[in-house]
Each structure stands twice: as C-alpha cells, then as structure tokens.
Motif scaffolding. Structure first.
Motif, PDB file in Angstrom:
ATOM      1  N   LEU A   1      12.982  15.064  32.157  1.00  0.00           N
ATOM      2  CA  LEU A   1      11.621  14.972  32.686  1.00  0.00           C
ATOM      3  C   LEU A   1      10.619  15.314  31.594  1.00  0.00           C
ATOM      4  O   LEU A   1      10.746  16.339  30.922  1.00  0.00           O
ATOM      5  CB  LEU A   1      11.463  15.924  33.876  1.00  0.00           C
ATOM      6  N   HIS A   2       9.629  14.438  31.438  1.00  0.00           N
ATOM      7  CA  HIS A   2       8.657  14.545  30.342  1.00  0.00           C
ATOM      8  C   HIS A   2       7.272  14.308  30.945  1.00  0.00           C
ATOM      9  O   HIS A   2       6.850  13.166  31.122  1.00  0.00           O
ATOM     10  CB  HIS A   2       8.999  13.472  29.297  1.00  0.00           C
ATOM     11  N   CYS A   3       6.565  15.385  31.291  1.00  0.00           N
ATOM     12  CA  CYS A   3       5.262  15.274  31.959  1.00  0.00           C
ATOM     13  C   CYS A   3       4.166  15.878  31.087  1.00  0.00           C
ATOM     14  O   CYS A   3       4.232  17.064  30.728  1.00  0.00           O
ATOM     15  CB  CYS A   3       5.281  15.993  33.309  1.00  0.00           C
ATOM     16  N   HIS A   4       3.175  15.080  30.756  1.00  0.00           N
ATOM     17  CA  HIS A   4       2.032  15.607  30.024  1.00  0.00           C
ATOM     18  C   HIS A   4       1.179  16.462  30.960  1.00  0.00           C
ATOM     19  O   HIS A   4       1.032  16.146  32.142  1.00  0.00           O
ATOM     20  CB  HIS A   4       1.226  14.460  29.418  1.00  0.00           C
ATOM     21  N   ASN A   5       0.619  17.533  30.404  1.00  0.00           N
ATOM     22  CA  ASN A   5      -0.029  18.546  31.235  1.00  0.00           C
ATOM     23  C   ASN A   5      -1.538  18.331  31.325  1.00  0.00           C
ATOM     24  O   ASN A   5      -2.309  19.289  31.359  1.00  0.00           O
ATOM     25  CB  ASN A   5       0.284  19.950  30.678  1.00  0.00           C
ATOM     26  N   THR A   6      -1.939  17.075  31.386  1.00  0.00           N
ATOM     27  CA  THR A   6      -3.350  16.697  31.360  1.00  0.00           C
ATOM     28  C   THR A   6      -4.137  17.269  32.525  1.00  0.00           C
ATOM     29  O   THR A   6      -5.328  17.583  32.393  1.00  0.00           O
ATOM     30  CB  THR A   6      -3.480  15.160  31.359  1.00  0.00           C
ATOM     31  N   THR A   7      -3.495  17.395  33.678  1.00  0.00           N
ATOM     32  CA  THR A   7      -4.161  17.944  34.860  1.00  0.00           C
ATOM     33  C   THR A   7      -3.647  19.347  35.194  1.00  0.00           C
ATOM     34  O   THR A   7      -3.943  19.875  36.262  1.00  0.00           O
ATOM     35  CB  THR A   7      -3.955  17.025  36.072  1.00  0.00           C
ATOM     36  N   ASN A   8      -2.850  19.922  34.299  1.00  0.00           N
ATOM     37  CA  ASN A   8      -2.304  21.271  34.470  1.00  0.00           C
ATOM     38  C   ASN A   8      -1.360  21.374  35.665  1.00  0.00           C
ATOM     39  O   ASN A   8      -1.202  22.438  36.258  1.00  0.00           O
ATOM     40  CB  ASN A   8      -3.427  22.308  34.605  1.00  0.00           C
ATOM     41  N   LEU A   9      -0.700  20.251  36.000  1.00  0.00           N
ATOM     42  CA  LEU A   9       0.256  20.251  37.103  1.00  0.00           C
ATOM     43  C   LEU A   9       1.686  20.004  36.632  1.00  0.00           C
ATOM     44  O   LEU A   9       2.612  19.998  37.439  1.00  0.00           O
ATOM     45  CB  LEU A   9      -0.122  19.168  38.133  1.00  0.00           C
ATOM     46  N   ALA A  10       1.869  19.778  35.316  1.00  0.00           N
ATOM     47  CA  ALA A  10       3.193  19.378  34.833  1.00  0.00           C
ATOM     48  C   ALA A  10       4.255  20.416  35.148  1.00  0.00           C
ATOM     49  O   ALA A  10       5.383  20.072  35.540  1.00  0.00           O
ATOM     50  CB  ALA A  10       3.134  19.097  33.336  1.00  0.00           C
ATOM     51  N   GLN A  11       3.940  21.700  34.962  1.00  0.00           N
ATOM     52  CA  GLN A  11       4.966  22.719  35.201  1.00  0.00           C
ATOM     53  C   GLN A  11       5.381  22.735  36.669  1.00  0.00           C
ATOM     54  O   GLN A  11       6.542  23.026  36.990  1.00  0.00           O
ATOM     55  CB  GLN A  11       4.495  24.107  34.745  1.00  0.00           C
ATOM     56  N   HIS A  12       4.456  22.416  37.572  1.00  0.00           N
ATOM     57  CA  HIS A  12       4.797  22.343  39.003  1.00  0.00           C
ATOM     58  C   HIS A  12       5.726  21.147  39.261  1.00  0.00           C
ATOM     59  O   HIS A  12       6.655  21.232  40.076  1.00  0.00           O
ATOM     60  CB  HIS A  12       3.528  22.233  39.835  1.00  0.00           C
ATOM     61  N   ASN A  13       5.482  20.036  38.568  1.00  0.00           N
ATOM     62  CA  ASN A  13       6.379  18.893  38.694  1.00  0.00           C
ATOM     63  C   ASN A  13       7.756  19.208  38.121  1.00  0.00           C
ATOM     64  O   ASN A  13       8.775  18.732  38.641  1.00  0.00           O
ATOM     65  CB  ASN A  13       5.782  17.679  37.966  1.00  0.00           C
ATOM     66  N   TYR A  14       7.801  20.024  37.066  1.00  0.00           N
ATOM     67  CA  TYR A  14       9.086  20.410  36.496  1.00  0.00           C
ATOM     68  C   TYR A  14       9.886  21.248  37.495  1.00  0.00           C
ATOM     69  O   TYR A  14      11.116  21.125  37.590  1.00  0.00           O
ATOM     70  CB  TYR A  14       8.872  21.207  35.206  1.00  0.00           C
ATOM     71  N   ILE A  15       9.203  22.097  38.233  1.00  0.00           N
ATOM     72  CA  ILE A  15       9.896  22.887  39.260  1.00  0.00           C
ATOM     73  C   ILE A  15      10.526  21.957  40.288  1.00  0.00           C
ATOM     74  O   ILE A  15      11.692  22.109  40.666  1.00  0.00           O
ATOM     75  CB  ILE A  15       8.915  23.874  39.931  1.00  0.00           C
ATOM     76  N   VAL A  16       9.750  20.961  40.744  1.00  0.00           N
ATOM     77  CA  VAL A  16      10.286  19.981  41.696  1.00  0.00           C
ATOM     78  C   VAL A  16      11.445  19.220  41.066  1.00  0.00           C
ATOM     79  O   VAL A  16      12.453  18.936  41.718  1.00  0.00           O
ATOM     80  CB  VAL A  16       9.178  19.007  42.146  1.00  0.00           C
ATOM     81  N   GLY A  17      11.300  18.892  39.766  1.00  0.00           N
ATOM     82  CA  GLY A  17      12.364  18.174  39.090  1.00  0.00           C
ATOM     83  C   GLY A  17      13.667  18.958  39.075  1.00  0.00           C
ATOM     84  O   GLY A  17      14.741  18.410  39.359  1.00  0.00           O
TER      85      GLY A  17
END
Length: 469
Positions: free
Chosen positions: A184-200
C-alpha cells in the motif's frame, strides 16, 4: 528526485541494516533531474547507492509505455532500460499504467522477468464514476495471476482515498488476489494516508510504503516513525531496527538545511483535493510554471476548472502523465478563453487511444472539437515507433555503452557531454558543503584522519589537534 549521491551517503550505513523489505531507489525521472539540473552522472549515482545498500532489494518505478518524458518510448529502449537497471542492481520494478492497458502491462511484467528482475504491477487509485471497487479488484486479480508476480501494490497518488472507501476497496482487492502479498502506497496529501494504512493492515495488506520523517507527509508518504508506532499499537510485529530511524532523520534534516530545501510537514485538510485530484508533486510544478509566465495569481482559477476538464477527457486516473495532460489543457482553456481551441499533441494522442483505452467516453462536443483540428488529422494514423536497437544505435557514436546510449536517448547530447566533461561524481558531503564548521567537526570525529588540522587564509588561520586519550 533531487537527492544527489553525496547527500545520501551519510544515511546509507543505517538504511542498509535497518531491515526494510524493499528500498525504493530510482527511476527515469531521477536520472533526468540529476543529469539536467546538476550535471551528475546518474549511472554513477545509482552504482554508489547500490554499493551502499548491498543486501537489500532495490526498486525502480516504471510506466509501462514510457521511460522518457510523456511520449511512448520504443519497446527496445524499454527493454534495454530494464535490463541495464537490473545489471546495475535495481532489480525490483513497480509497473503502472493509469489507463490499465492490461496486455501491455502483462508484457512489461514479462520483460522484467526475462531480465532477471521482480515485477510489481500497480493498481493506481482514482476517484471517478468509472473506477469502482469491482474495476480495481478485477485488474488486481489479473495482475496476481501473471507469471513471476510476487506482490501487487495499490497507490493513491493524489491522496484522495478516504478511510470509508478504503474499507470497501482494500478488502475487495485482498479477496481478488488470494494469497499474493499486497503493498500500500498512499500519499499523505489530505493527512488521511496513515488511517488508510490502518484499514489496509486490517484488510490483509502486509507491506506499507513510508519515508523517513524529514521526507514524509504532505505530498509524500506517511513517516516510517509514525507507522511503526501505529503498527506496534495494533499488536503487530515488524522487522525494522528502530534505532536507525534517528540517525537517518538527522542526516536528511541536515541535508535539507544545506541545500535550502523544506522538510516534510503534515498537510492541512483541503476538501478541494477531492475535486481536482492533483498529485502533490505536480501541484508545485504547476504553480512554478504559472508563476514563470506571470500567471501565478490564476492558480485558484485553474484548480476550479480542472474537475470539468478531467470529466471532459474521460475521467483518467490523476497520475503521471494524465494529470499533466489535464492540468496543461486546463491552463490552455483559460489562457485562450476558447476551451479546446488549442490542444497539445499529447491530448490528441490520448483521445485517439494511442496511450491506451480511455476510461470513459470523451465528451462528444470536446472530442469533435479536438478531432476537427488539422493536427488531429495528421496524428490519427500514428503508430508507436518500433525501431530496432541497431537502428537507434546508428544515430549515435559507434561503440558507446548501453548506459550512455540510454541517457543520450533520454536527453540532449549537449547535456550528456557537459556531464561527461564534469569529472568524477561527488560522493563526500564534506567536500560539497559550504558549512566549514561542520566539515571540520566531521574530519576530527573520524578516527582514521590526522591528529591535527589547520586552515589558513590571508585574513585568518585556525589550528586544532586531537587530545591524547
């Protein structure tokens, strides 16, 4: 992409033994920047980095249709590029195609396999009416079935994936790919990437892409430091040596100060991101280009107009090169005041399907306007150039290496000649910085150097020596 060899040097001993699954190292864009902006030899830079990271899997990024600019690259150059990178030690390749030309992507997977590399095909996420969970899951299933694919990765280049969508998308991709490891590779442009990583992680993704804190957040990725704390709090284990985090971060903070570059900071939430979906790196480039032409004040106008242009052009995933196509076309529409009266060759090629299958139909009035131009008439029967390698070599000096052939094909002879005339690559940061005090400290701190040190100029002199211990 602007990280020079001597700027990376101090971090390499810590990174090499830190326990990362993969270190993302280079790509054609980095080659172009190093040579064009600094005159640095990109092959020598790559060799220096590889030598300092021995024992690690080292990755390069690659679009399936091109490794040079936005135009489609001849297949023989694509093949040679992969083969030569593998020869130099970059053996893992993430492969992406935002139009999902699956036959082409499967072919490039085979090219990487044949060269002895590890292909990692990408699911590029976009927020459109075309690309639903089933669309992405179906493509992921195909990728996981290809010979030689050890893992599949999902990228949110624009940073527009929300946790609520992640809770349906990521399990769907996990189910479709069976037991294939997922990244999983999410750019943190909206500061939500770490939350998506948790879901991942909760959905079965086992590899997360992160960056050292000075290079993380904003348009970059979540920080390694933060994600390790989160992973441990979730009750999971990892194989990283956390004692390496501090020295790596301190090194890159100093590099940033020396070079006058900003370090990464968490982004403020901006809901407009979900409308224009510009990738972080392109946002800065677009602002710079507008300012260069005296149009910096019109950036908000461009952002407001991009969503309609994106839909007009069939809702492509907003990542290279299609985010650039949409952004440039938006600027042209605003400058001319007559939308689509001026269109780049790249957009013409795109609507004609030369880059791959357009996701959704181009707006009929827009398509008619583009295809009615004389330039579209000239390009309608265009085919991807397919010269032999011998034919390409015949245009350059005989006997040059594959490495030199590739960079001369990518850039101008003048740029390459200037790089070759520059001499050996700088790899020692102490000889590349204006910070004299720091250089003296480094020299004296090195037990292998002399016991005394002196500097003199017509205006002052300094002498120091190491005390006996």
């Amino acid at each position: 992409m602007r990280l020079r060899a001597y700027e990376a040097a101090g971090a390499l001993p810590y990174l090499t033994n830190a326990g990362y699954r993969t270190i993302d190292l280079t790509g054609a864009g980095m080659f172009t920047v190093l040579l064009r902006e600094y005159g640095d030899d990109p092959w020598a830079t790559l060799d220096f980095l590889v030598a300092g990271l021995r024992g690690n899997e080292l990755r390069s990024g690659l679009r399936t249709l091109s490794c040079v600019g936005f135009a489609p690259t001849p297949q023989v150059i694509m093949d040679l590029w992969v083969q030569t990178l593998v020869k130099h030690g970059a053996t893992s390749f993430w492969l992406y195609d935002c139009l999902y030309d699956m036959d082409l992507m499967k072919h490039m997977v085979q090219v990487v396999n044949d060269a002895g590399g590890q292909p990692v095909p990408a699911i590029m996420y976009g927020l459109t009416d075309v690309h639903d969970d089933a669309y992405f899951a179906d493509r992921a299933a195909q990728m996981a079935s290809w010979n030689g694919v050890e893992s599949v990765y999902l990228e949110d280049a624009a940073g527009v994936l929300k946790p609520e969508r992640a809770r349906t998308l990521l399990p769907a991709v996990r189910e479709a790919t069976g037991t294939t490891p997922l990244e999983l590779h999410c750019h943190n442009t909206t500061n939500l990437a770490q939350h998506n990583y948790i879901v991942g992680v909760e959905s079965g993704f086992s590899r997360l892409h992160t960056a050292s804190r000075p290079m993380a957040n904003g348009p970059s990725l979540p920080s390694t430091e933060a994600m390790v704390a989160i992973i441990e709090h979730m009750g999971h284990t990892h194989g990283l040596d956390t004692s390496t985090f501090g020295p790596v971060a301190e090194h890159f903070e100093q590099v940033a100060r020396d070079a006058g570059r900003a370090t990464g900071v968490p982004a403020e939430y901006d809901p407009r991101m979900y409308d224009h979906q510009l990738p972080g790196g392109m946002t800065g480039t677009l602002i710079n280009q507008l300012e260069r032409h005296g149009m910096g004040h019109r950036f908000p106008e461009v952002l407001e107009a991009i969503p309609q242009v994106r839909v007009d052009l069939g809702s492509p995933i907003m990542a290279t090169p299609f985010s650039q196509f949409v952004g440039v076309q938006t600027v042209l529409n605003i400058v001319t005041g007559d939308p689509y009266s001026m269109v780049s060759d790249e957009v013409i090629h795109y609507v004609l399907g030369h880059y791959g299958p357009v996701p959704a139909p181009v707006a009929p009035n827009v398509l008619d306007k583009i295809l009615s131009s004389p330039r579209a008439e000239q390009l309608k029967n265009w085919e991807r150039p397919d010269p032999t390698l011998a034919e390409i070599r015949s245009k350059f000096a005989p006997g040059i290496s594959d490495e030199e052939l590739l960079i001369r094909f990518m850039m101008s002879d003048e740029e390459v000649d200037a790089m070759l005339a520059k001499g050996p690559l700088r790899v020692d940061r102490r000889r590349s910085t204006n910070n004299i005090v720091e250089s003296v400290i480094d020299l004296l701190d090195d037990p292998g150097t002399s016991k005394s040190f002196s500097v003199s100029t017509p205006h002052f002199s300094v002498s120091t020596s190491r005390s006996a211990r």
